[in-house]
Structure formats: structure tokens, C-alpha cells
Design an enzyme around this catalytic site. Structure first.
Site, PDB file in Angstrom:
ATOM      1  N   GLU A   1       0.836  -1.210   0.000  1.00  0.00           N
ATOM      2  CA  GLU A   1       0.000   0.000   0.000  1.00  0.00           C
ATOM      3  C   GLU A   1       0.870   1.259   0.000  1.00  0.00           C
ATOM      4  O   GLU A   1       0.514   2.277  -0.595  1.00  0.00           O
ATOM      5  CB  GLU A   1      -0.967   0.019   1.188  1.00  0.00           C
ATOM      6  CG  GLU A   1      -1.933  -1.172   1.270  1.00  0.00           C
ATOM      7  CD  GLU A   1      -2.909  -1.308   0.086  1.00  0.00           C
ATOM      8  OE1 GLU A   1      -3.083  -0.344  -0.691  1.00  0.00           O
ATOM      9  OE2 GLU A   1      -3.494  -2.406  -0.057  1.00  0.00           O
TER      10      GLU A   1
ATOM     11  N   LYS B   1      -2.847  10.203   1.805  1.00  0.00           N
ATOM     12  CA  LYS B   1      -4.244   9.751   1.932  1.00  0.00           C
ATOM     13  C   LYS B   1      -5.130  10.897   2.416  1.00  0.00           C
ATOM     14  O   LYS B   1      -6.274  11.046   1.972  1.00  0.00           O
ATOM     15  CB  LYS B   1      -4.343   8.542   2.864  1.00  0.00           C
ATOM     16  CG  LYS B   1      -5.777   8.060   2.962  1.00  0.00           C
ATOM     17  CD  LYS B   1      -6.000   6.609   2.828  1.00  0.00           C
ATOM     18  CE  LYS B   1      -7.494   6.295   2.736  1.00  0.00           C
ATOM     19  NZ  LYS B   1      -7.860   4.960   3.113  1.00  0.00           N
TER      20      LYS B   1
ATOM     21  N   HIS C   1      -5.547  -2.796  -7.482  1.00  0.00           N
ATOM     22  CA  HIS C   1      -6.538  -3.607  -6.770  1.00  0.00           C
ATOM     23  C   HIS C   1      -7.507  -4.348  -7.692  1.00  0.00           C
ATOM     24  O   HIS C   1      -8.131  -5.319  -7.268  1.00  0.00           O
ATOM     25  CB  HIS C   1      -7.307  -2.750  -5.756  1.00  0.00           C
ATOM     26  CG  HIS C   1      -6.481  -2.398  -4.540  1.00  0.00           C
ATOM     27  ND1 HIS C   1      -5.325  -1.663  -4.625  1.00  0.00           N
ATOM     28  CD2 HIS C   1      -6.645  -2.691  -3.219  1.00  0.00           C
ATOM     29  CE1 HIS C   1      -4.805  -1.514  -3.410  1.00  0.00           C
ATOM     30  NE2 HIS C   1      -5.589  -2.125  -2.538  1.00  0.00           N
TER      31      HIS C   1
HETATM   32  P1  NAD Z   1      -5.906  -7.533  10.001  1.00  0.00           P
HETATM   33  O1  NAD Z   1      -6.603  -6.474  10.710  1.00  0.00           O
HETATM   34  O2  NAD Z   1      -6.620  -8.825   9.786  1.00  0.00           O
HETATM   35  O3  NAD Z   1      -4.534  -7.825  10.722  1.00  0.00           O
HETATM   36  C1  NAD Z   1      -3.705  -8.854  10.208  1.00  0.00           C
HETATM   37  C2  NAD Z   1      -3.274  -9.821  11.289  1.00  0.00           C
HETATM   38  O4  NAD Z   1      -2.276  -9.207  12.090  1.00  0.00           O
HETATM   39  C3  NAD Z   1      -4.384 -10.250  12.247  1.00  0.00           C
HETATM   40  O5  NAD Z   1      -4.222 -11.614  12.534  1.00  0.00           O
HETATM   41  C4  NAD Z   1      -4.102  -9.421  13.509  1.00  0.00           C
HETATM   42  O6  NAD Z   1      -4.508 -10.094  14.682  1.00  0.00           O
HETATM   43  C5  NAD Z   1      -2.605  -9.304  13.473  1.00  0.00           C
HETATM   44  N1  NAD Z   1      -2.044  -8.110  14.083  1.00  0.00           N
HETATM   45  C6  NAD Z   1      -2.522  -6.853  14.002  1.00  0.00           C
HETATM   46  N2  NAD Z   1      -1.659  -6.014  14.578  1.00  0.00           N
HETATM   47  C7  NAD Z   1      -0.643  -6.756  15.057  1.00  0.00           C
HETATM   48  C8  NAD Z   1       0.559  -6.445  15.738  1.00  0.00           C
HETATM   49  N3  NAD Z   1       0.931  -5.198  15.981  1.00  0.00           N
HETATM   50  N4  NAD Z   1       1.367  -7.472  16.105  1.00  0.00           N
HETATM   51  C9  NAD Z   1       1.036  -8.751  15.804  1.00  0.00           C
HETATM   52  N5  NAD Z   1      -0.065  -9.102  15.135  1.00  0.00           N
HETATM   53  C10 NAD Z   1      -0.891  -8.101  14.765  1.00  0.00           C
HETATM   54  O7  NAD Z   1      -5.424  -7.071   8.533  1.00  0.00           O
HETATM   55  P2  NAD Z   1      -5.052  -5.656   7.900  1.00  0.00           P
HETATM   56  O8  NAD Z   1      -4.205  -5.990   6.732  1.00  0.00           O
HETATM   57  O9  NAD Z   1      -4.554  -4.696   8.897  1.00  0.00           O
HETATM   58  O10 NAD Z   1      -6.457  -5.114   7.387  1.00  0.00           O
HETATM   59  C11 NAD Z   1      -7.155  -5.752   6.361  1.00  0.00           C
HETATM   60  C12 NAD Z   1      -8.569  -5.239   6.375  1.00  0.00           C
HETATM   61  O11 NAD Z   1      -8.554  -3.839   6.148  1.00  0.00           O
HETATM   62  C13 NAD Z   1      -9.459  -5.838   5.297  1.00  0.00           C
HETATM   63  O12 NAD Z   1     -10.649  -6.268   5.877  1.00  0.00           O
HETATM   64  C14 NAD Z   1      -9.709  -4.693   4.334  1.00  0.00           C
HETATM   65  O13 NAD Z   1     -10.956  -4.772   3.718  1.00  0.00           O
HETATM   66  C15 NAD Z   1      -9.609  -3.510   5.262  1.00  0.00           C
HETATM   67  N6  NAD Z   1      -9.243  -2.251   4.588  1.00  0.00           N
HETATM   68  C16 NAD Z   1     -10.016  -1.167   4.826  1.00  0.00           C
HETATM   69  C17 NAD Z   1      -9.695   0.042   4.253  1.00  0.00           C
HETATM   70  C18 NAD Z   1     -10.509   1.256   4.571  1.00  0.00           C
HETATM   71  O14 NAD Z   1     -10.273   2.311   3.985  1.00  0.00           O
HETATM   72  N7  NAD Z   1     -11.455   1.154   5.481  1.00  0.00           N
HETATM   73  C19 NAD Z   1      -8.561   0.164   3.429  1.00  0.00           C
HETATM   74  C20 NAD Z   1      -7.784  -0.967   3.218  1.00  0.00           C
HETATM   75  C21 NAD Z   1      -8.124  -2.172   3.806  1.00  0.00           C
HETATM   76  N1  GLY Z   2      -8.316   2.023   0.738  1.00  0.00           N
HETATM   77  C1  GLY Z   2      -9.297   2.561  -0.102  1.00  0.00           C
HETATM   78  C2  GLY Z   2      -9.923   3.825   0.397  1.00  0.00           C
HETATM   79  O1  GLY Z   2      -9.728   4.237   1.504  1.00  0.00           O
HETATM   80  O2  GLY Z   2     -10.670   4.424  -0.353  1.00  0.00           O
END
Ligand code: NAD
Ligand code: GLY
Length: 370
Positions: A186, A228, A250
Site C-alpha cells: 500500500e 491519503k 486492486h
Molecule cells: P488484520 O486487521 O486482519 O490484521 C492482520 C493480522 O495481524 C491479524 O491476525 C491481527 O490479529 C494481526 N495483528 C494486528 N496487529 C498486530 C501487531 N501489531 N502485532 C502482531 N499481530 C498483529 O489485517 P489488515 O491488513 O490490517 O487489514 C485488512 C482489512 O482492512 C481488510 O478487511 C480490508 O478490507 C480492510 N481495509 C479497509 C480500508 C478502509 O479504507 N477502510 C482500506 C484498506 C483495507
Molecule cells: N483504501 C481505499 C480507500 O480508503 O478508499
């Protein structure tokens, strides 16, 4: 400590703080914004093991009465069932519109807490405490929240900006390598779309970012958040054709993840491959310089995001791209880089995309045999 202000017209501006060790000052920082003494921390089991005590202590020391709800780690928590459990817990805790919801975790927790918080009693203030690199650089900023349905990911959600974002980069020390690479993808996306300054700075520091050098991590997070913040200030609800740039890489990534089976490739690995494909598409469709393709390939390699060895049927990938919920017509929209810091959205007919998917698959199988 770095502070980035997200200032969206008609909305209350909010701070994104980025620094090592700031979790311990979270309570104090929130007390300056808010006088209500009640907070609900929403986190997942893995994050709770590492950071729940420190978060709770910081809030309680500042006079908050804290409740906690912990959900399983991973994407499954973004479900209707978990959301209902959280709404019920909010009611049991007698939260009101002044109570705080604190999302402690990665993007899953950010989306789930953001969604439940923004809908309970028509909206409670939500504080984002991102603990993954991806959530620091992307999901905690900009106010998109969502849960998943069986019919698809992120199908139910809101736009609701947080009250405050606290990115303590020390929490990244426990992040697994695979999750680290997701954040790096990202950051690479943001840098390429943003500017020469960000992109070439990242190229110079890619090995240090991959090695988690603290100063470089801090700067990469701040640069990504600044980018962002500008994008969401220009187009909060993705209606003005600006926020769409965040989808760079994406379109194919979602198809790759579905085709390979969720979890086979990390989201970051799929996004990186999507960026490689989109840049090549750019060469054919909007004059992207070949040097950009090569520099981006090298950058992604350095960030630990090598080209994938996926062998997939191009027609199947095309079908998957068309079944994405964002597709509204008989063409596919791709964010393509005209150059570093300069992009456009190009609508392509299926046969054009198919031809490029075939060429891309061919190049992957050649690389495999080499
Ligand atoms: P996640 O939240 O699932 O975290 C990944 C893993 O890391 C999990 O198992 C979590 O328990 C673990 N973890 C988190 N922090 C940790 C730490 N500091 N130390 C050890 N383990 C840790 O995954 P992600 O990649 O952070 O987020 C993915 C999600 O974000 C998706 O659902 C996606 O749709 C969403 N997303 C949302 C937006 C938005 O703008 N709202 C943008 C991009 C992605
Ligand atoms: N990660 C996509 C958005 O925030 O629009």
C-alpha cells in the site's frame, strides 16, 4: 512526534499522530478532545495479547471507565454476527453518543469498530489505534468502514471519519512478515500515485523499510498518511473521481485473491502483482514509460513483494474482475499510471483486457521456466 491533520470540508478536522511509544499517552490525548468518561475498546485476540493492557491502562489513568470486547483475529470478524455482538455489548455497557469507541488493531478491527460505532445510536465517536502497517498507512484514515456479507467483501458500510488516529509505530515490532509486506504494497501504491518525491524517496529507502528501520518506517507512514489525507479531503465519498486512485493495483488483485483462494497469497502480494500488471497495461494504453515499469518492479522486489508464480486462466480472471461489485458497465476500469505522480482511470473492453492478461500470464510462465 508527527501530526497530520485530515481536514475535509464540512467535517470536524482530526489529527493522525505518528510516533513510537504514543500508545501510553492515548488516554491523555483523548481527554483533551473529549470529557466523557466512558470508552469501549474493540480489539482482536492477537492484538489483545500484546497491546490491550497498555491501551486500557492509558485510558484508565486518564479517568476513562473502560469496557473491552475481543473478537477472533482475521477477516471472519467483519461479519454480521460479530457486528450484532458488538452492538449488543454497546447497549449492555450503556454507551451513549458521547462515549468513545476505540478500535485497537489492524484494518479488520478498524472497519468493524468503525462500522458498529458509526451506526450504534446513529453514531459514536471512533478512535482508530492502528497496529498493522496497512492500517496505519491506509485503512485508519479516511473514514471508510465496512463488514462483509456472503455475497461479497465490504458490502455493508458507512463513511464516518474518526475522532482521532493514534499510530504507535512501536506496535509494529510484533507484526508478522506477511502483514508487513501487505503494508509495504500500500505504501508503494501511494508513493507511485502521489509524486516523484515520495516514489523516489521510497526507491532509495526500500531495503530499510523492508528491514523495519524505525526512522524510515516513521517517514513512510507519515508520507502515506499525508497522501491519503489529501485524497480524502478532495473526494471523501469517492464521487469525484479522485479517491478511485487508491484502487491502483486492486482490480486484478481482488481477482487473484479469489482465484488462488483467500489466504494463499497475501493481499499485499496480490496488490503488488496488480500494480505490475497495471503498469504494463499503462505502457499499451496511456504511454506509461517502460522505465516506470522497471523501477516499480525493482521497488516491489526490494520490499519483499516478488512477482507471483500464479498460473491462472485469463478468462476466469476476467470473469472475476467483472463480478466485482464496483463494475457498473461492460467495461473494466483500471487506474493506470501515466507517469510517477500522474494517473488516469481507463475503461477497457473485455477483449482488450483479455489480451493483456494472456500476455501477462505468458510472461509469468516464461519467468518460471527461466
Ligand atoms: P488484520 O486487521 O486482519 O490484521 C492482520 C493480522 O495481524 C491479524 O491476525 C491481527 O490479529 C494481526 N495483528 C494486528 N496487529 C498486530 C501487531 N501489531 N502485532 C502482531 N499481530 C498483529 O489485517 P489488515 O491488513 O490490517 O487489514 C485488512 C482489512 O482492512 C481488510 O478487511 C480490508 O478490507 C480492510 N481495509 C479497509 C480500508 C478502509 O479504507 N477502510 C482500506 C484498506 C483495507
Ligand atoms: N483504501 C481505499 C480507500 O480508503 O478508499
Amino acid at each position: 512526534m508527527a501530526k497530520v491533520v485530515v481536514d475535509i470540508a464540512g467535517k470536524r478536522p482530526y489529527d493522525v499522530r505518528v510516533a513510537p511509544g504514543i500508545l501510553q499517552n492515548l488516554g491523555e490525548a483523548l481527554r483533551r478532545l473529549d470529557r466523557n468518561p466512558k470508552a469501549l475498546i474493540i480489539t482482536d485476540l492477537e492484538v489483545a495479547k500484546h497491546y490491550l493492557n497498555a491501551t486500557k491502562a492509558s485510558l484508565e489513568d486518564a479517568g476513562y471507565h473502560c469496557s473491552v470486547i475481543t473478537v477472533p483475529s482475521g477477516e471472519e470478524a467483519k461479519s454480521v454476527e460479530c457486528a450484532a455482538e458488538i452492538w449488543n455489548a454497546m447497549a449492555d455497557c450503556k454507551l451513549n453518543r458521547d462515549s468513545l469507541v476505540v478500535a485497537l488493531g489492524g484494518g479488520v478491527i478498524g472497519d468493524l469498530a468503525g462500522f458498529t460505532g458509526s451506526t450504534f445510536m446513529r453514531g459514536l465517536p471512533v478512535v482508530q489505534v492502528p497496529t498493522t502497517l496497512l492500517s496505519m498507512v491506509d485503512s485508519s484514515v479516511g473514514g471508510k468502514t465496512a463488514i462483509n456479507l456472503e455475497a461479497g467483501k465490504n458490502l455493508v458500510g458507512t463513511f464516518c471519519q474518526p475522532l482521532y488516529v493514534c499510530a504507535d509505530i512501536e506496535t509494529l515490532q510484533t507484526l508478522p512478515e506477511r502483514e508487513w509486506a501487505c503494508g509495504c504494497a500500500e505504501i508503494a501504491k501511494s508513493a507511485l500515485i502521489d509524486s516523484d518525491d515520495f516514489f523516489f524517496w521510497l526507491c532509495e529507502h526500500a531495503d530499510q523499510l523492508a528491514a523495519r528501520n524505525a526512522d524510515v518506517v516513521q517517514e513512510a507512514v507519515v508520507k502515506s498518511v499525508v497522501f491519503k489525507a489529501q485524497v480524502v479531503a478532495a473526494d471523501e465519498q469517492e464521487t469525484k473521481g479522485v479517491r478511485e486512485c487508491l484502487n491502483y493495483g486492486h482490480t486484478l488483485a481482488h481477482a487473484i485473491e479469489t482465484e488462488a483462494g483467500y489466504g494463499v497469497y497475501s493481499h499485499g502480494a496480490a496488490v503488488a502483482e496488480g500494480m505490475r500488471f497495471a503498469a504494463r497495461l499503462g505502457v499499451a494504453c496511456c504511454g506509461t514509460p517502460l522505465a516506470l515499469v522497471e523501477t516499480q518492479d525493482h521497488l516491489l522486489d526490494e520490499l519483499g513483494l516478488p512477482a507471483l508464480d500464479l498460473q491462472a486462466d485469463p478468462e476466469r480472471l476476467l470473469d472475476l474482475m467483472f463480478s466485482d461489485k464496483k463494475v457498473r458497465s461492460n467495461t473494466l476500469r483500471f487506474v493506470l499510471p501515466r507517469d510517477v505522480g500522474d494517473w488516469e482511470v481507463v475503461s477497457l473492453e473485455p477483449d482488450v483486457v483479455l489480451e493483456h492478461l494472456r500476455a501477462w500470464q505468458q510472461s509469468l510462465s516464461c519467468a518460471d521456466q527461466a
